[in-house]
Design a protein around this motif. Structure first.
Motif, PDB file in Angstrom:
ATOM      1  N   ASN A 128       0.952  -1.104   0.118  1.00 21.68           N
ATOM      2  CA  ASN A 128       0.138   0.515   0.012  1.00 21.68           C
ATOM      3  C   ASN A 128       0.765   1.259   0.254  1.00 21.68           C
ATOM      4  O   ASN A 128       0.782   2.310  -0.771  1.00 21.68           O
ATOM      5  N   PHE A 129       2.183   0.865   0.824  1.00 21.95           N
ATOM      6  CA  PHE A 129       2.644   2.048   0.831  1.00 21.95           C
ATOM      7  C   PHE A 129       3.498   2.284  -1.036  1.00 21.95           C
ATOM      8  O   PHE A 129       3.331   3.329  -0.829  1.00 21.95           O
ATOM      9  N   GLU A 130       3.549   1.374  -1.226  1.00 25.89           N
ATOM     10  CA  GLU A 130       4.146   2.039  -3.179  1.00 25.89           C
ATOM     11  C   GLU A 130       2.927   2.145  -3.808  1.00 25.89           C
ATOM     12  O   GLU A 130       3.110   3.054  -4.866  1.00 25.89           O
ATOM     13  N   ASP A 131       2.575   1.821  -3.525  1.00 19.57           N
ATOM     14  CA  ASP A 131       0.404   2.126  -4.529  1.00 19.57           C
ATOM     15  C   ASP A 131       0.508   3.281  -4.082  1.00 19.57           C
ATOM     16  O   ASP A 131       0.270   4.056  -5.189  1.00 19.57           O
ATOM     17  N   LYS A 132       0.928   3.908  -3.126  1.00 19.06           N
ATOM     18  CA  LYS A 132       0.949   5.785  -2.603  1.00 19.06           C
ATOM     19  C   LYS A 132       1.542   7.070  -3.383  1.00 19.06           C
ATOM     20  O   LYS A 132       0.738   7.897  -3.647  1.00 19.06           O
ATOM     21  N   ILE A 133       2.805   6.252  -3.955  1.00 18.57           N
ATOM     22  CA  ILE A 133       3.354   7.219  -3.685  1.00 18.57           C
ATOM     23  C   ILE A 133       4.137   6.844  -5.353  1.00 18.57           C
ATOM     24  O   ILE A 133       3.999   5.698  -6.041  1.00 18.57           O
ATOM     25  N   GLU A 134       3.884   8.101  -6.430  1.00 19.94           N
ATOM     26  CA  GLU A 134       4.241   8.336  -7.689  1.00 19.94           C
ATOM     27  C   GLU A 134       6.300   8.074  -8.234  1.00 19.94           C
ATOM     28  O   GLU A 134       6.552   8.309  -9.709  1.00 19.94           O
ATOM     29  N   ASN A 135       7.057   8.813  -7.562  1.00 22.62           N
ATOM     30  CA  ASN A 135       8.387   8.955  -7.555  1.00 22.62           C
ATOM     31  C   ASN A 135       8.660   7.334  -7.436  1.00 22.62           C
ATOM     32  O   ASN A 135       8.941   6.565  -6.278  1.00 22.62           O
ATOM     33  N   GLU A 136       9.326   6.951  -8.465  1.00 26.82           N
ATOM     34  CA  GLU A 136      10.324   5.859  -9.108  1.00 26.82           C
ATOM     35  C   GLU A 136      10.931   5.302  -7.760  1.00 26.82           C
ATOM     36  O   GLU A 136      11.846   4.478  -8.056  1.00 26.82           O
ATOM     37  N   ARG A 137      12.173   6.043  -7.439  1.00 21.69           N
ATOM     38  CA  ARG A 137      12.848   5.879  -6.958  1.00 21.69           C
ATOM     39  C   ARG A 137      12.727   5.478  -5.079  1.00 21.69           C
ATOM     40  O   ARG A 137      13.149   4.858  -4.792  1.00 21.69           O
ATOM     41  N   LEU A 138      11.881   6.129  -4.989  1.00 22.22           N
ATOM     42  CA  LEU A 138      11.141   5.638  -3.712  1.00 22.22           C
ATOM     43  C   LEU A 138      10.585   4.499  -3.447  1.00 22.22           C
ATOM     44  O   LEU A 138      10.406   3.774  -2.590  1.00 22.22           O
ATOM     45  N   LYS A 139       9.632   4.369  -5.096  1.00 21.58           N
ATOM     46  CA  LYS A 139       9.586   2.594  -5.293  1.00 21.58           C
ATOM     47  C   LYS A 139      10.196   1.574  -5.217  1.00 21.58           C
ATOM     48  O   LYS A 139       9.733   0.654  -4.454  1.00 21.58           O
ATOM     49  N   ASP A 140      10.959   1.496  -5.651  1.00 16.51           N
ATOM     50  CA  ASP A 140      12.394   0.625  -5.893  1.00 16.51           C
ATOM     51  C   ASP A 140      13.404   0.442  -4.348  1.00 16.51           C
ATOM     52  O   ASP A 140      13.319  -0.261  -4.342  1.00 16.51           O
ATOM     53  N   ILE A 141      13.320   2.186  -3.724  1.00 15.02           N
ATOM     54  CA  ILE A 141      13.564   1.676  -2.252  1.00 15.02           C
ATOM     55  C   ILE A 141      12.362   0.883  -1.539  1.00 15.02           C
ATOM     56  O   ILE A 141      13.025  -0.071  -0.415  1.00 15.02           O
ATOM     57  N   ILE A 142      11.626   1.499  -1.214  1.00 18.16           N
ATOM     58  CA  ILE A 142      10.416   0.637  -0.616  1.00 18.16           C
ATOM     59  C   ILE A 142      10.329  -1.047  -1.191  1.00 18.16           C
ATOM     60  O   ILE A 142      10.460  -2.055  -0.501  1.00 18.16           O
ATOM     61  N   ARG A 143      10.127  -0.999  -2.421  1.00 17.21           N
ATOM     62  CA  ARG A 143       9.861  -2.190  -3.008  1.00 17.21           C
ATOM     63  C   ARG A 143      11.413  -3.214  -2.496  1.00 17.21           C
ATOM     64  O   ARG A 143      11.529  -4.429  -1.933  1.00 17.21           O
ATOM     65  N   ASN A 144      12.214  -2.418  -2.031  1.00 22.58           N
ATOM     66  CA  ASN A 144      13.188  -3.739  -2.132  1.00 22.58           C
ATOM     67  C   ASN A 144      14.032  -3.653  -0.880  1.00 22.58           C
ATOM     68  O   ASN A 144      14.378  -4.753  -0.328  1.00 22.58           O
ATOM     69  N   ILE A 145      13.807  -3.032   0.202  1.00 21.50           N
ATOM     70  CA  ILE A 145      13.370  -3.352   1.765  1.00 21.50           C
ATOM     71  C   ILE A 145      12.227  -4.508   1.679  1.00 21.50           C
ATOM     72  O   ILE A 145      12.618  -4.761   2.579  1.00 21.50           O
ATOM     73  N   GLU A 146      11.104  -4.083   0.900  1.00 16.86           N
ATOM     74  CA  GLU A 146      10.121  -5.021   1.811  1.00 16.86           C
ATOM     75  C   GLU A 146      11.053  -6.178   1.300  1.00 16.86           C
ATOM     76  O   GLU A 146      10.010  -7.127   2.107  1.00 16.86           O
ATOM     77  N   ILE A 147      11.724  -6.441   0.096  1.00 16.44           N
ATOM     78  CA  ILE A 147      11.992  -7.834  -0.221  1.00 16.44           C
ATOM     79  C   ILE A 147      12.815  -8.628   0.820  1.00 16.44           C
ATOM     80  O   ILE A 147      13.913  -9.855   1.115  1.00 16.44           O
ATOM     81  N   GLU A 187      22.622  -3.209   3.848  1.00 12.44           N
ATOM     82  CA  GLU A 187      23.531  -3.919   1.993  1.00 12.44           C
ATOM     83  C   GLU A 187      22.984  -3.066   1.450  1.00 12.44           C
ATOM     84  O   GLU A 187      22.828  -2.491  -0.097  1.00 12.44           O
ATOM     85  N   VAL A 188      21.363  -3.710   1.641  1.00 13.75           N
ATOM     86  CA  VAL A 188      20.646  -2.594   0.553  1.00 13.75           C
ATOM     87  C   VAL A 188      20.100  -1.419   0.338  1.00 13.75           C
ATOM     88  O   VAL A 188      20.534  -0.411  -0.550  1.00 13.75           O
ATOM     89  N   LEU A 189      20.048  -0.600   1.681  1.00 18.06           N
ATOM     90  CA  LEU A 189      20.580   0.782   1.729  1.00 18.06           C
ATOM     91  C   LEU A 189      21.854   1.546   0.996  1.00 18.06           C
ATOM     92  O   LEU A 189      21.396   2.473   0.483  1.00 18.06           O
ATOM     93  N   GLY A 190      22.616   0.708   1.120  1.00 15.53           N
ATOM     94  CA  GLY A 190      24.177   1.051   0.659  1.00 15.53           C
ATOM     95  C   GLY A 190      23.834   1.170  -1.066  1.00 15.53           C
ATOM     96  O   GLY A 190      24.609   1.901  -1.280  1.00 15.53           O
ATOM     97  N   LYS A 191      23.491   0.009  -1.664  1.00 19.61           N
ATOM     98  CA  LYS A 191      23.280  -0.276  -2.757  1.00 19.61           C
ATOM     99  C   LYS A 191      21.826   0.755  -3.376  1.00 19.61           C
ATOM    100  O   LYS A 191      22.463   1.484  -4.295  1.00 19.61           O
ATOM    101  N   SER A 192      20.893   1.036  -2.457  1.00 19.73           N
ATOM    102  CA  SER A 192      19.901   2.617  -3.114  1.00 19.73           C
ATOM    103  C   SER A 192      21.009   3.748  -3.001  1.00 19.73           C
ATOM    104  O   SER A 192      20.403   4.510  -4.282  1.00 19.73           O
ATOM    105  N   LYS A 193      21.733   3.320  -2.494  1.00 17.18           N
ATOM    106  CA  LYS A 193      21.882   4.784  -2.122  1.00 17.18           C
ATOM    107  C   LYS A 193      22.904   5.777  -3.300  1.00 17.18           C
ATOM    108  O   LYS A 193      23.513   6.699  -3.968  1.00 17.18           O
TER     109      LYS A 193
END
Length: 218
Positions: free
Chosen positions: A104-123, A133-139
């Protein structure tokens, strides 16, 4: 808005093609307004992405509970990102289903970069919860994105400046002609040649506004 504009213009000019043109211009201006508002929200999120990632990384060193990490991080963020995080935390605690809350968090946002971050954290939360590690790659990805974005912004500003100059020049031509030619307004509305000129001007305005929208959207 376009329908009302068409009706009012039709009542004033009684010329169908002019009324359609002005209504179309008003529609495009309204769309441009929407894109500008969306762009402001997009920028507000973009400007917080690195801070967001740093906060998540810092709080992930003290706990591996992703809901607690988001709750702590939200206190240091600004609208609208803090609002999204708070809603995620509330939904996670109320339903107990973090995966759905992430979705639901991901569905609310239009910012593609934030979507990717949320998706990777969820996984990551479903696997080894190695958030660092995930956050470092995201940065690293976000830093590259900002460099590319700055280049695109320069190109966009140049294009929008050219469009604005063209629009200003067109306005100057109209004002000069209005001073040189008596009864210009009457001739434009009530003669065939005048209607053709008005149609051409409106076509130019439509192209300018359309291009401005495309640049704003990109």
């Amino acid at each position: 808005v376009s329908v009302v504009t068409f009706i009012i213009t039709m009542l004033i000019t009684r010329v169908f093609i002019i009324s359609v043109g002005i209504a179309l211009i008003m529609f495009l201006l309204f769309m441009l307004y929407i894109y500008i508002l969306n762009g402001i929200t997009y920028e507000k999120i973009d400007n917080q992405l690195i801070l967001f990632l740093n906060l998540l990384e810092n709080f992930s060193t003290t706990t591996d509970d992703i809901v607690s990490i988001f709750q702590e991080s939200s206190q240091y963020l600004s609208y609208p990102l803090n609002k999204y995080c708070e809603e995620f935390v509330t939904e996670s605690k109320m339903t107990g289903n973090v995966r759905i809350a992430f979705s639901n968090f991901e569905d609310k946002i239009e910012n593609e970069r934030l979507k990717d971050i949320i998706r990777n954290i969820e996984i990551s939360s479903r696997n080894d919860a190695n958030y660092k590690e995930v956050l470092g790659k995201s940065k690293d990805v976000i830093k590259g994105y900002f460099e590319s974005k700055e280049n695109k912004r320069s190109i966009k500003r140049s294009g929008q400046m050219d469009i604005c100059i063209s629009a200003i020049m067109g306005l100057i031509v109209i004002l000069v002609m209005n001073n040189l030619i008596p009864n210009l307004k009457y001739d434009l509305i009530n003669t065939t040649i005048g209607n053709i000129i008005l149609t051409y001007w409106m076509f130019v305005i439509v192209i300018c506004v359309s291009n401005f929208i495309v640049l704003q959207k990109n």
